[in-house]
Design a protein around this motif. Sequence first.
Motif, short mmCIF file in Angstrom:
data_model
loop_
_atom_site.label_atom_id
_atom_site.label_comp_id
_atom_site.label_asym_id
_atom_site.label_seq_id
_atom_site.Cartn_x
_atom_site.Cartn_y
_atom_site.Cartn_z
N UNK A 26 0.85 -1.04 0.05
CA UNK A 26 -0.04 0.00 0.14
C UNK A 26 0.85 1.16 0.03
N UNK A 27 1.89 1.22 0.83
CA UNK A 27 2.72 2.25 0.90
C UNK A 27 3.41 2.84 -0.63
N UNK A 28 3.93 1.46 -1.39
CA UNK A 28 4.45 1.59 -2.43
C UNK A 28 3.31 2.30 -3.43
N UNK A 29 2.33 1.65 -3.45
CA UNK A 29 1.15 2.22 -4.43
C UNK A 29 0.93 3.66 -4.11
N UNK A 30 0.74 4.13 -3.03
CA UNK A 30 0.62 5.57 -2.60
C UNK A 30 1.71 6.39 -3.11
N UNK A 31 3.00 6.02 -3.07
CA UNK A 31 4.12 6.43 -3.58
C UNK A 31 3.95 6.55 -5.19
N UNK A 32 3.60 5.53 -5.67
CA UNK A 32 3.38 5.60 -7.29
C UNK A 32 2.35 6.47 -7.68
N UNK A 33 1.10 6.33 -7.09
CA UNK A 33 0.10 7.15 -7.53
C UNK A 33 0.19 8.65 -7.17
N UNK A 34 0.62 8.94 -6.15
CA UNK A 34 0.86 10.34 -5.62
C UNK A 34 2.10 11.05 -6.67
N UNK A 35 2.88 10.18 -6.90
CA UNK A 35 4.19 10.79 -7.70
C UNK A 35 3.62 11.01 -9.00
N UNK A 36 2.78 10.19 -9.58
CA UNK A 36 2.28 10.25 -10.91
C UNK A 36 1.41 11.42 -11.22
N UNK A 37 0.68 11.53 -9.90
CA UNK A 37 -0.58 12.81 -10.07
C UNK A 37 0.50 14.00 -10.19
#
Lengths: 480, 450
Positions: free
Chosen positions: B350-361
């Motif tokens: 989940x932490x990795x997904x949050x990093x991924x999605x937020x950095x892409x946003x």
Amino acid sequence: MTDIPTLYELSVPGRPGTSLPDCDVPPAPLPDDLVRADNGLPELSEPEVVRHYLHLSQRNYGVDGGFYPLGSCTMKYNPKINERLARLPGFAGLHPLQDEASAQGALELMHRLQEALKRIGGFAGMTLQPAAGAQGELTALLMIRAWHANRGEPGRDVILIPDSAHGTNPASATMAGFVAVEVPSDGRGNVDIEAVSAACDDRLAGIMLTNPTTLGLFEERIDEVAALVHAAGGLVYGDGANMNALTGIARPGDLGVDLMHFNLHKTFATPHGGGGPGSGPVGASAALAPYLPGPVVEMDGDGRYRLETPARSIGRMCAFHGNFGMLVRAYASIAGHGDSGLKANAMAAVLNANYLRVKLRDRYPVPFDRTCMHEFVCEGRPDGTRARALDVSKRLMDYGFHPPTNYFPLIVPEALMIEPTETETLATLDAFVAAMLAIADEARDRPDLLHDAPHTTPVRRLDEVRAARELRVAEPGDPE
Amino acid sequence: MSYTPHTPDEQRRMLDAIGVDSLEALFDAIPGRARFPELGLPAPLSELELDAELRRLASRNTGIDAGPCFLGAGAWRHFVPATVDYVLQRGEFYTAYTPYQPELSQGMLQAMFEYQTMICRLTGMEVSNASHYDGATSLAEAVLLALDATKDARTGIVMSPSVHLHHRGVVETYLRGSDAELRVPDDPTVAAADLADMVDERTAALVLQTPNVLGRLERLDGIAEAVHGKGALLIVAVDPIALGLFRPPGEFGADVVVADGQPLGLAPSFGGPSLGIFATRRAHIRRLAGRLVGETADADGRRGYVLTLATREQHIRRARATSNICTNSALGALAAATYLATVGKAGLRRIAELCFHKSHYAADRIAAIDGVAVNPDAPQAPFFKEFVVELPVPAAEANARLHDGHGIVGGFDLGRFFPGYGNRMLVAVTETNTRAEIDRLVAALREIVS
């Protein structure tokens, strides 16, 4: 006692763990071909995790819990204020690449520590970058290598190392591309001056001297050794592992030492952490200071601090500025002690070691029996019995003490290396003496008690041969 | 402050037992000219004064929790669960030495064994040591392992130019003692496959980093096969957070996986202490540097743990040891183990997904600003947590205005790493950055470039 289950044995598929925030942005498409199905981590609730580590901690012995006379490791009290200070958000929350203007307090602390260590050691330059004592050794040896190369003598490839030295010395010499040549000790525990003299030729790059030696003895021939090595074109490296005996007593830079590492955990009471992190700052004479790894902290004329790489720097030793959190703790120790306190620490450490030496030497032979510094080495076979240092060590656990270092240095048979440190009371020292003398009696009357020791620990003696043969170094299981 | 406990009476009794009449007399062996120097340190402080003085110094720093922060490049702001410091502050752990006496150290030894297991699972490797100092020194030791493993006159190391430059610097320092030659192309956007083509019969290892120092996820398919075909090893440096979500280098045939463990529960602390993660294949276990914990049994057959394969190490093998490392980062490994156990399988993903999605946003919003480009050299390449922003003004100037005008710590000025990159910054976005913070950054950048 029963085993403590491992994290994986406690893990239950689907166990809800920590809570994390919802994603507050629109999700982006993941690169499906790069995504893994399972990251292989265990699944536990937070209370289970806390209970697990609490139970593990109860099977670990720290100096907060009792006397820990582990020679050469200097297990002294780690002040609690230092832990609090290192965790201040203005220190722990600093990013290593943030603008220097926003980290002036941290740079000032590092600069003050550099200056203090220079004064304590008698050096012109100081790097705080090495992450541990052994890395400090490597740092200094690479500096020695660069110094000779810059002087047009790249063929100097021999480093002399006394036979009493820590294993890190020859290992560091090899890593730095040198040939490590061992020199023997003489009958008083000093380095054999004839052997040093014979090795002083145009291949000599330098000598690594631990002073006080690992026998806990002041190297009485330091002036002669330094003169011989310098006359032959070599450099003198001081292994500062035992500097805790000399703070305010003598400055290695005044004794002909060109380079030296400090072990902040030994000398300045930063905790050892069960095996690190450490910190191994290196001091250098004026001639060697330009070779220090970078960056170091400089102060401008207007009182501002900045990071700068020395002119002939050998380069970086670690990713950023060293183990800053340990630097905060060490600086706190020095600031809390000053000249008088550091000198008092060394004197008390030496007093305690000599007290134990005279109380134990009639039963545990001390081969180089003269006034010691912060530690001493005796033979762990009391009264000429066939007991072994290992058995005495294990039996000490039943009396509630951590054992001394055993089987080091290599030049003393059945060596027990005992370092009480300055923070122990006379009552503790006397209790340790009583235990050691009781064990000497047991070695004579009940040797089985020693052979089978320890009897009171969570596990008994462990089969190290089986561990090395089977090499179970992770729990079995398929990663994916 | 003083922690020396003796009363004058006790001191006198001890001196009498020793048979000397003063403390000073214990130091007669030291040359008189150098004995008892004045150090000239400032007067000692009481605990109260020390606390105030260091708080004053700390207050002159602005930590990255003070406001929105987008600075990464080798150290990041990640959330640290409260369990981590709870465990680190147990005196039984942090005031212990290296567990040379296993009967008194089962707690730390089991914790290290579990750490090794979790690192093996995360990286897809078979063996993990009990830690190095940091990611840079792990990488340097990996290079030394490769040189040792491929002795037959292989002295070349091919390294991607998008390995963190400070980590490359440490490798260069460590290689000063050898005749090895480090080959690094200039262009930081070179593809991994092209780097693999540089590997020849004199090469000991290829070194890659993914995500690399520009945030890009490298594609590792076929790389190990190509490198092994030339008789060399593949070393891959990773971000351990990314391993919560993405396939590990072990799946792609890497021989050594290294990482800086700071993201796993360690405070940035101005760069240290950190944690060096080091994992490899069983074939290299005897070449491994550092401590290794193994499971065994005691005299009664109970399970227990010991330091094992000490014959590799300096205290046994001396000049022929695999490394000089002694003290490492055991407490950092304990922090990482506690972190990984607390967040667990679903949490790290989940932490990795949050990093991924937020950095892409963040990347999408910033790319929409006129005159600003995101990942200009590889706009389609996958990235994680960090990305490159090209500005019409120098990154240093933009960062100063972000800080002074908006209270935002901006991205890393890539001009410090790569010539010609002065207008580029590396923006890091983690689970700690809220959408509101990202929107503030976007608005501030829009204002700065307009």
